[in-house]
Every structure is written in C-alpha cells, then in structure tokens.
Enzyme design. Structure first.
Site, PDB file in Angstrom:
ATOM      1  N   CYS A 177       9.756   9.084  -1.440  1.00 42.28           N
ATOM      2  CA  CYS A 177       8.944  10.123  -0.431  1.00 42.28           C
ATOM      3  C   CYS A 177       8.655  11.219  -1.431  1.00 42.28           C
ATOM      4  O   CYS A 177       9.333  12.030  -1.813  1.00 42.28           O
ATOM      5  CB  CYS A 177       9.842  10.524   0.521  1.00 42.28           C
ATOM      6  SG  CYS A 177       8.910  11.727   1.723  1.00 42.28           S
ATOM      7  N   HIS A 217      10.782   6.930   8.121  1.00 43.23           N
ATOM      8  CA  HIS A 217      11.637   7.153   6.780  1.00 43.23           C
ATOM      9  C   HIS A 217      12.618   7.289   6.665  1.00 43.23           C
ATOM     10  O   HIS A 217      13.512   7.746   7.791  1.00 43.23           O
ATOM     11  CB  HIS A 217      10.672   8.179   6.132  1.00 43.23           C
ATOM     12  CG  HIS A 217       9.228   7.955   5.710  1.00 43.23           C
ATOM     13  ND1 HIS A 217       8.542   8.782   4.698  1.00 43.23           N
ATOM     14  CD2 HIS A 217       8.452   6.830   5.716  1.00 43.23           C
ATOM     15  CE1 HIS A 217       7.264   8.053   4.237  1.00 43.23           C
ATOM     16  NE2 HIS A 217       7.365   6.947   4.975  1.00 43.23           N
ATOM     17  N   ARG A 233       0.809  -1.170  -0.194  1.00 42.89           N
ATOM     18  CA  ARG A 233      -0.092  -0.089   0.061  1.00 42.89           C
ATOM     19  C   ARG A 233       0.831   1.195   0.081  1.00 42.89           C
ATOM     20  O   ARG A 233       0.844   2.125  -0.938  1.00 42.89           O
ATOM     21  CB  ARG A 233      -0.971   0.077   1.099  1.00 42.89           C
ATOM     22  CG  ARG A 233      -2.094   0.820   1.039  1.00 42.89           C
ATOM     23  CD  ARG A 233      -2.017   2.229   1.329  1.00 42.89           C
ATOM     24  NE  ARG A 233      -1.371   2.799   2.916  1.00 42.89           N
ATOM     25  CZ  ARG A 233      -0.898   3.785   3.105  1.00 42.89           C
ATOM     26  NH1 ARG A 233      -1.005   4.661   2.296  1.00 42.89           N
ATOM     27  NH2 ARG A 233      -0.445   4.049   4.360  1.00 42.89           N
ATOM     28  N   ASN A 240      10.303   5.141   2.638  1.00 37.46           N
ATOM     29  CA  ASN A 240      10.014   3.867   3.863  1.00 37.46           C
ATOM     30  C   ASN A 240      11.144   3.279   4.371  1.00 37.46           C
ATOM     31  O   ASN A 240      12.028   2.915   3.338  1.00 37.46           O
ATOM     32  CB  ASN A 240       8.941   2.912   3.487  1.00 37.46           C
ATOM     33  CG  ASN A 240       7.434   3.616   3.241  1.00 37.46           C
ATOM     34  OD1 ASN A 240       7.004   4.483   4.142  1.00 37.46           O
ATOM     35  ND2 ASN A 240       7.011   3.245   2.090  1.00 37.46           N
TER      36      ASN A 240
END
Ligand code: MG
Length: 309
Positions: free
Chosen positions: A250, A219, A24, A259
């Site tokens: 990002c 992140h 996702r 991530n």
C-alpha cells in the site's frame, strides 16, 4: 472445495464473482518491475485457475505508472479467452482510443471520494475528475463496453482522516449516473471496520443504489479485509476485488500489506460453501511462482500455509 469441510451461514450469496486485480493494482504497487512475459504468463495462469474477471493493466501514461508501461504489448500478447473479461484502467479519451484499438471490451476509471486524494492522485478536484470521466464513460458505453468505476478512500483518507458517509454517497451516485456499470468501493488505506462498511452500504441503499452495481475493494493493512468482506456479503454485495497472493503493497500506508489476497478470500468463501469458480490450489501455486520472480514471499497467509515445504 476445502477438505476441512464447509458450512454455510444464513444471508450470504451462493456465488461470488472475484475481480482479480493482481496484474494491475497489484503490480502497479510493487517496487519491482516485472517483465512482460511474466505478466502475460500471470494473466494466463489466473484464467487457468478459473478467474473470469482479470484486471490486466492500465493505459495511464507510463510517466505516472512506469510498472505498467508495457500495457499495449501485454494486451497484444495475452490470449484473451471467451468467457473471461480483461478490464483495463483508462484515464482519459486518449486512453479509451488506445483501448478500443487494442480490442479491449471492459474498462475501468479511477475516482476519489476525497479532495485530498483526487489532488494527489489525479491532480484535479473531485468535480474536475468527474468532468474528465464523463465523456470517457459515455463513449465507452456507446461502444458497448462495460465500465467499472473505482472510488478510492471510501472509509478513510491519509490526509483527511474519517471520510463522511454522505460525501462518499454523493460521489458514488454521480459516478453511477455518469454511466459506470459497476462501482468498486475502495478502502485504499485499509482502515474500515465492519460497522463502517455497514453504514456506507446502508446509506448507498437509502440513496437508491442497487447493491448489484457495487463491488468492494478492501485492503488488509490493519487485518480487517476479510471481516469487512463478510459484512459486505451479508449486505448483498456479490463482487469482491482481490489480488493474487496479496500483490501490491500500500503506497499510502507504508506497509507491506495492501490488497486483500485472493487466496485468503477463497479460503473463507470455500469454507462458507460459496461458489467462485476459482481453484484455490492452482491460484496459490501461481502466487508462489510469482513470489519467486519478485524475490520475496507472498504476504498471503493462505499462500504460505498451502505452499509451505
Ligand atoms: Mg487495491
């Protein structure tokens, strides 16, 4: 676990649950559209590798997230296994109805600690976005679902800079009071450092939030994700979000690195003797397989080291 040995450090949990967000959060932020059959295979492979929480897709309108426009087809296609949770992001009551029709048992709602990001991402104020979630969370809980709340921009915001701890605590406690079973604290632009993580977790504890209800979502934009994760574990957090192979750049930091890569996390946890149930080698193979399909190498150093030929 790790053929170079493992040694624990004091004050860390024996087990960490990884919330795998690659399908996702990862694919949503990839510029390449991925075919549904590749996504379905990815989710199956993540379960094969031992993941027990796999955030699968989002029922947000395809206009906003075209990469996940095939959510319903994907959910029909994935063979959901007992013992594995497949949370799905749901923006509103209509999304919740679709989730219920599709047999989804876990949902996630997406909030922001800052007004700027709430406006940019949700086109609402923070207060309006909480009003929008309230009936979604209430109905989902009535239906016996688990509800994960995401709180973005907990440590920094591209428009506002530093985000005051008190503001994050205020929004976090409101989301938990609405009935979110878990709250994932997001460092959306990757700017946190360990002292800042400590400050927020201490403040949430002082506000009466049980650490059992918290997850962290770091992140790696500035290379801080693992330091921040270790700090969170030292404060009793036992649920960590990560993305297979570091999927998902990002969008707010113009960087290839977004991530935290699940494999980088697993390397550290294995070395600390912390159990996750996830097989690092199998996962790295999956990330290398997906990188081939995306046509670019995984940004995860661990994936690159393990799959170097
Ligand atoms: Mg993320």
């Amino acid at each position: 676990m790790n053929r170079y040995g493992n040694d624990p450090l004091p004050g860390l949990p024996a087990h960490v649950t990884i919330c795998e967000v690659g399908p996702r959060d990862g694919l949503q932020n990839e510029s390449e559209a991925v075919p549904t059959d590749v996504k379905a295979e990815l989710v199956e492979r993540l379960a094969d590798a031992g993941h027990t929480v796999i955030e699968t897709t989002s029922l947000v309108h395809p206009k906003w997230v075209p990469q996940l426009a095939d959510a319903e087809e994907l959910l029909r296609r994935v063979d959901r296994r007992p013992g594995v949770r497949y949370p799905v992001l749901v923006p509103n009551l209509r999304g919740l109805d679709r989730a219920l029709d599709l047999g989804v048992e876990d949902i996630a709602v997406f909030g922001s600690a800052t007004e700027s990001f709430a406006k940019a991402n949700l086109n609402r104020s923070v207060a309006e976005s909480l009003e929008m979630f309230a009936p979604v969370v209430a109905r989902a809980r009535e239906a016996g679902m688990r509800v994960r709340g995401y709180l973005s921009m907990c440590w920094g915001d591209p428009w506002e800079g530093e985000v005051p701890v008190a503001r994050v605590v205020s929004v976090a406690t409101r989301m938990l009071r609405l009935g979110c079973t878990e709250l994932s604290l997001g460092d959306t632009i990757g700017v946190a450092t360990p002292g800042r993580v400590t400050a927020l977790l201490d403040a949430l504890g002082a506000a009466g939030v049980s650490v059992d209800r918290l997850a962290v979502h770091f992140h790696d934009t500035y290379g801080q994700a693992l330091s921040n994760t270790l700090t969170a574990l030292q404060h009793g957090v036992t649920t960590v979000d990560a993305s297979a192979g570091g999927l998902g750049g990002c969008p707010y930091a113009r960087s290839a690195t977004g991530n935290l890569a699940t494999e980088d996390l697993l390397w550290q946890l294995a070395g600390l003797g912390i159990h996750t149930g996830v097989d690092l080698d199998r996962l790295a193979e999956t990330s290398a397989w997906l990188a081939d399909r995306l046509g670019r190498p995984s940004p995860s150093r661990t994936v690159r080291a393990l799959t170097a030929t």
